[in-house]
Scaffold this motif. Structure first.
Motif, PDB file in Angstrom:
ATOM      1  N   ASP A  49      76.168  -0.631  43.401  1.00 57.75           N
ATOM      2  CA  ASP A  49      77.012  -1.173  42.325  1.00 57.75           C
ATOM      3  C   ASP A  49      78.473  -1.297  42.771  1.00 57.75           C
ATOM      4  N   TYR A  50      78.917  -0.344  43.555  1.00 50.69           N
ATOM      5  CA  TYR A  50      80.330  -0.305  43.960  1.00 50.69           C
ATOM      6  C   TYR A  50      80.620  -1.143  45.208  1.00 50.69           C
ATOM      7  N   GLY A  51      79.581  -1.552  45.928  1.00 50.73           N
ATOM      8  CA  GLY A  51      79.838  -2.097  47.262  1.00 50.73           C
ATOM      9  C   GLY A  51      79.795  -0.931  48.232  1.00 50.73           C
ATOM     10  N   HIS A  52      80.548   0.105  47.952  1.00 54.79           N
ATOM     11  CA  HIS A  52      80.384   1.375  48.663  1.00 54.79           C
ATOM     12  C   HIS A  52      80.966   2.506  47.829  1.00 54.79           C
ATOM     13  N   ARG A  53      80.170   3.533  47.643  1.00 56.90           N
ATOM     14  CA  ARG A  53      80.655   4.759  46.978  1.00 56.90           C
ATOM     15  C   ARG A  53      80.304   5.901  47.925  1.00 56.90           C
ATOM     16  N   ALA A  54      81.328   6.720  48.268  1.00 59.77           N
ATOM     17  CA  ALA A  54      81.114   7.840  49.185  1.00 59.77           C
ATOM     18  C   ALA A  54      79.954   8.707  48.686  1.00 59.77           C
ATOM     19  N   SER A  55      78.979   8.961  49.584  1.00 61.02           N
ATOM     20  CA  SER A  55      77.790   9.698  49.134  1.00 61.02           C
ATOM     21  C   SER A  55      78.158  11.133  48.731  1.00 61.02           C
ATOM     22  N   SER A  56      79.135  11.725  49.419  1.00 61.41           N
ATOM     23  CA  SER A  56      79.512  13.107  49.059  1.00 61.41           C
ATOM     24  C   SER A  56      80.161  13.139  47.678  1.00 61.41           C
ATOM     25  N   GLU A  57      80.895  12.106  47.354  1.00 63.84           N
ATOM     26  CA  GLU A  57      81.506  12.057  46.013  1.00 63.84           C
ATOM     27  C   GLU A  57      80.416  11.979  44.949  1.00 63.84           C
TER      28      GLU A  57
END
Ligand code: NAD
Length: 459
Positions: A49-57
């Motif tokens: 959805d974001y294009g990229h969202r940090a997996s740790s976040e």
């Protein structure tokens, strides 16, 4: 007039009884299990959805926080559901009183896109704990996460316990007009007003978890290195798209330059590069929001803008952190919630000036204070009003199960998390049990001489 399918579903659910304690515990355990088993699915859905969202976040903010909340709720729920009983005041003795928490009925949950999973499952945990049935409307801005939520919920809950409705803003509008027994909305202050108007038609009680500008105040002798480390973490997490992200910083003018230096140091140390290979830094959710943020910067004089990355490589909605040096209060940047990776630093003369600056705006969701002095902490606590006050650290107050989370004024009304969530989603029913021996006859008409004496004596 034709009845809307959402309306039919609501009426169907409202006709059913509340969930028993065992059902609630079962469902909460199943929810926890499903979250654990679908960690990767949650990471992938939000990231797509974001294009990229940090997996740790995602793991920290959408998985861990939820699992802890559910664990805490399961542990304490058997105590929370118990009636609080006591003997009535002596005049009514030996009658008894009780406060019995009862499910409100069907709760509506409306969620935003910035933590699209957490802000569904958090309120859901509270609603189920209180025995309610639930209808959920996830954000249309994060459609993959919304789909995932729908399919996970269908696996865990029968449709007459939890129903997920997908759709655009028109569907959201319809949803907020349903005659829920409680509606918990998380989103912007602007839409919060629409939701409250819609809910008022049915006298539906609302919890509004809204946003706004959360200020940071740094005391005159507080370590800039420590403050910068915490601010950099809180501001750049999810690229600033957090309701409790530090929105702007207030500090004495002569400390701005060293603060910027310290912020640069901690930002670069957390995110050495802004290239596509850096998994740790999230994108802005979509082009519309990316352009909104760029638009805020375009209105500013160039010399005020400090790019923390010389070649910011802003592309596909990845926007590198930017500091703005002492913007004018009239700038749009200082008028609306920023909700992105732009950090204005505003010069103030002293503590009183900073407090005045904060008090001239809406009451914030969170006020951050960096100070080691008790008198300063007390002064700020007493002279300002905000949903929460966090001293010497950013963001983590959200994860305290025993702290109610919510805003005040323009940043929201009502609160939830932990026991407070259970209370918000329950009707605290007052029950009075009259004893067989009923002394009330002594004060019932006809008011004889003796009764009058007694009443006079008691009054
Ligand atoms: P938003 O207000 O645009 O949308 C939230 C929800 O409202 C979505 O589900 C959407 O479908 C619905 N909606 C949008 N327009 C509507 C309309 N006209 N009528 C009826 N429903 C409508 O918010 P957003 O952009 O998704 O989220 C960002 C905002 O949420 C920020 O202000 C942020 O601070 C706030 N927020 C608050 C918290 C909190 O816990 N206090 C948490 C996260 C985000």
């Amino acid at each position: 007039m034709q009845t809307h399918p959402m309306q039919t579903q609501l009426q169907h659910m409202q006709a059913l009884p509340a969930l028993s304690l065992n059902q609630r515990l079962d469902r909460l355990k199943a929810l926890s299990k499903a979250i654990k088993e679908n960690k990767q699915g949650i990471i992938d859905a939000i990231s797509s959805d974001y294009g990229h969202r940090a997996s740790s976040e995602t793991l920290l903010a959408e998985v861990l926080v939820n699992l802890e909340d559910i664990k805490h709720t399961i542990k304490h729920l058997p105590r929370w559901v118990k009636a609080n009983k006591w003997t009535a005041d002596w005049k009514f003795w030996p009658s008894r009183c009780a406060i019995i928490p009862e499910a409100k009925g069907v709760v509506g949950i409306m969620a935003p896109w910035n933590y699209p999973f957490n802000l569904v499952t958090g309120p859901l945990t509270a609603a189920i704990a209180a025995g309610n049935r639930v209808m959920i409307k996830p954000s249309e801005v994060t459609p993959n996460t919304a789909q995932l939520i729908q399919s996970l919920m269908a696996d865990i809950f029968p449709e007459d316990e939890v129903t997920v409705i997908l759709g655009d803003v028109a569907v959201a509008d319809e949803f907020s007009r349903l005659a829920f027994d409680h509606l918990l909305f998380t989103g912007s202050t602007r839409v919060g007003k629409i939701i409250m108007r819609n809910a008022a038609e049915n006298l539906t009680p609302v919890t509004l978890e809204l946003g706004g500008k959360s200020p940071v105040l740094i005391d005159r002798d507080y370590s800039l290195d420590k403050a910068a480390k915490s601010i950099a973490k809180g501001k750049w997490f999810n690229a600033g798209q957090t309701c409790i992200a530090p929105d702007y910083v207030l500090i004495e003018a002569n400390r701005i330059a060293p603060l910027i230096k310290a912020l640069k140091k901690h930002t670069i140390s957390a995110y050495p590069s802004m290239t596509g290979s850096n998994d740790d830094y999230s994108c802005v959710v979509n082009t519309q929001h990316f352009e909104r943020l760029q638009g805020l910067l375009k209105q500013l004089p160039k010399e005020q803008i400090i790019e923390l990355y010389p070649d910011p490589q802003n592309h596909t909605n990845r926007m590198a952190p930017v500091i703005v040096n002492n913007p004018d209060k009239q700038q749009e940047l200082m008028q609306e919630e920023i909700f992105g990776p732009i950090l204005p630093i505003v010069a103030v003369q002293d503590l009183d000036d900073a407090i005045d600056y904060i008090n001239q705006g809406d009451k914030p969701l969170t006020l951050y204070l960096f100070s080691n002095r008790r008198t300063t902490i007390r002064q700020v606590r007493q002279l300002t009003s905000s949903g929460s006050l966090a001293v010497n650290e950013t963001l983590v107050h959200f994860a305290q199960q025993r702290l109610p989370f919510g805003g005040i004024g323009a940043s929201g009304m009502g609160s939830y998390h932990g026991h407070q969530g259970f209370i918000t989603m329950s009707h605290m029913k007052s029950v009075y049990y009259q004893s067989r021996l009923n002394g009330n006859d002594l004060v019932r008409a006809p008011f004889t001489k003796l009764k009058k004496k007694i009443i006079n004596w008691m009054s």
